[in-house]
Enzyme design. Sequence first.
Site, mmCIF file in Angstrom:
data_model
loop_
_atom_site.group_PDB
_atom_site.id
_atom_site.type_symbol
_atom_site.label_atom_id
_atom_site.label_comp_id
_atom_site.label_asym_id
_atom_site.label_seq_id
_atom_site.Cartn_x
_atom_site.Cartn_y
_atom_site.Cartn_z
ATOM 1 N N CYS A 50 0.817 -1.215 0.000
ATOM 2 C CA CYS A 50 0.000 0.000 0.000
ATOM 3 C C CYS A 50 0.846 1.257 0.000
ATOM 4 O O CYS A 50 0.417 2.289 -0.512
ATOM 5 C CB CYS A 50 -0.918 0.028 1.232
ATOM 6 N N ALA A 193 -10.746 -10.532 1.461
ATOM 7 C CA ALA A 193 -10.403 -11.705 2.275
ATOM 8 C C ALA A 193 -8.932 -12.051 2.156
ATOM 9 O O ALA A 193 -8.536 -13.179 2.411
ATOM 10 C CB ALA A 193 -11.266 -12.906 1.855
#
Length: 616
Positions: A50, A193
């Site tokens: 990220c 998930a």
Amino acid sequence: MSLLVVGLSHRSAPVSVLDRASLSLDAQTKLLQDTVAAEPATEAAVLATCNRIELYADVDKFHAGVAELSTLLAQHSGVGLEELTPHLYVHYEDRAVHHMFSVACGLDSMVVGEGQILGQIKDSLARAQGLHTTGRLMNDLFQQSLRVGKRAHSETGIDRAGQSLVTFGLEQLALGTPVATWAQGKKALVMGAGSMSSLAAATLARAGVSEIVIANRTADRAERLVALLGEQYGQRLTESGETDVRARAVPMGSVPFELTRADVVVSCTGATGLVLTADAIAAGVEDRVGAQPDAVRAEAPQALDASGVPGARTTTPLPPAASPAGAGTDEDCPLDLASVPPGFSVMGEAAVAGMDAATLEQHATWATGSAVDRRQSGRRGVDADGTDRADRTDPELIGALAATVASVGRIPERRRPEPVAEPPRPEPVLYLLDLAMPRDVDAAAHRLAGVRLVDIEKLAEASADAPMAADVDQVRRIVSDEVAAFGAAQRAAHITPTVVALRTMAADVVSGEIARLEGRLPGLDDKYRAEITQTVRRVVDKLLHAPTVRVKQLAAEPGGAGYADALRTLFDLDPETVASVSRAEESTEKNAMNAKNAKNAMNVMNANIAENRGPA
């Protein structure tokens, strides 16, 4: 060793650029393949999280390598090279190793000391190995970085300096309240998930939420995460006497409904576009905080101004500033107050511009006597006759005003703008934590009433003020020691094929001389022949021992790469012999690595690491 890293991170680029430059898994695969196909590079690995996008490569030319890797990053990220270049950083050889080890220890993470980066480094290595873009250098670098990171966490208290981005994000949502207290009894919706979403779900479960809903594009993965939560966390919470956590899986199509009942939403998917729009979020909280105004639901870049021109920003005139005490009612005021424009004080440039000195003195006298702040009287003092000095004309003030208007023709405006009154926002009913890059949640949700959004940009701002633990210095020393050891090992390994080739040549010389001896003494007894052979070999080994040990030591020092060339020149070693030794070592390592890669690939597939969206 010619290790080169070119990348950008939250330290070098704004979140908006990182958002656009993020690489999907397909883009990472193509980037690796194109990198090893390029002329300067022989090995490559990508570390994409990220907060960072870094391309590691083994190159034979520095400048050509930098140009090629930068171009490839721009091509595969979709951000133009000219726009991307100012945000790129470059590290070479030992500096590149130092950067990698620092990253592995969490020193370069948004939350210093967080340990999630170790899993991401492991995944990046497994991905590159599966694509056969790694060799000895990349394997050694990434594996050693994992060991250095684990050493830092085990030997120091770096864990106290930071935590996972999930925990840090939840702390920002809780606004100073302990997360366990804030989360107690809340309903949580986790979107995605992958490993970061799994960590978020586990963290929320431990914090005491009453329900966790997992929404994912692939139903099997969502169900697997739900089962994991039930097995590992629900039972543990029940044993500790707390309420069991209910967990269930839903398709992504059910998210709008789940938004109407969720208290906390954590999103970290691999989607390339927005997953939650401002309109969807507003609809989810509408019944809890009331209808959202259209102007708040979404940005309106094409708003019309007063003339009807699209794209212009509408403005509201400032209310008139408060006049000095007595202004507008004191008949001695020399100004025409009606001519003073709204929003300006009577002491500002609009009021006195162009005023002659005599009138200026009159105005200063009136203003000083009428508008003085009485709280200053204690500092001004009282004259001997008992008169407050604030009530008298101050010749120095008048002189200063007159000098100012004489020199610049005006008196600078010193009125402070009135604070803009904002309507109070209701308490949040929906907390959003967006850990995805590119972002999952529309940034316009920041302005929605009843919604609190914390995203990567917000976390970057908050982490900039986070305190650094004393253990960080100890970790930095570990990194420096490990960088030196890694460089020495790599330089020593570089000379090893030359040393092996030298010993091979010496063994051939011994064999030749023993064969010549047997030709001259065909009747030599086997016992004596064996003794002579062993003696000659011992002599050769003793002669070579000290030079080969010393040359390895010298080669391990900085600048020792030239000793291999000197050894080849002094002993007239065949370059092809040295190269064949290197190829044989690489083949042995490759066979061992292929077996390990197969195991890693199976682990990656089983654990679904391919969709990891975690931070650093």
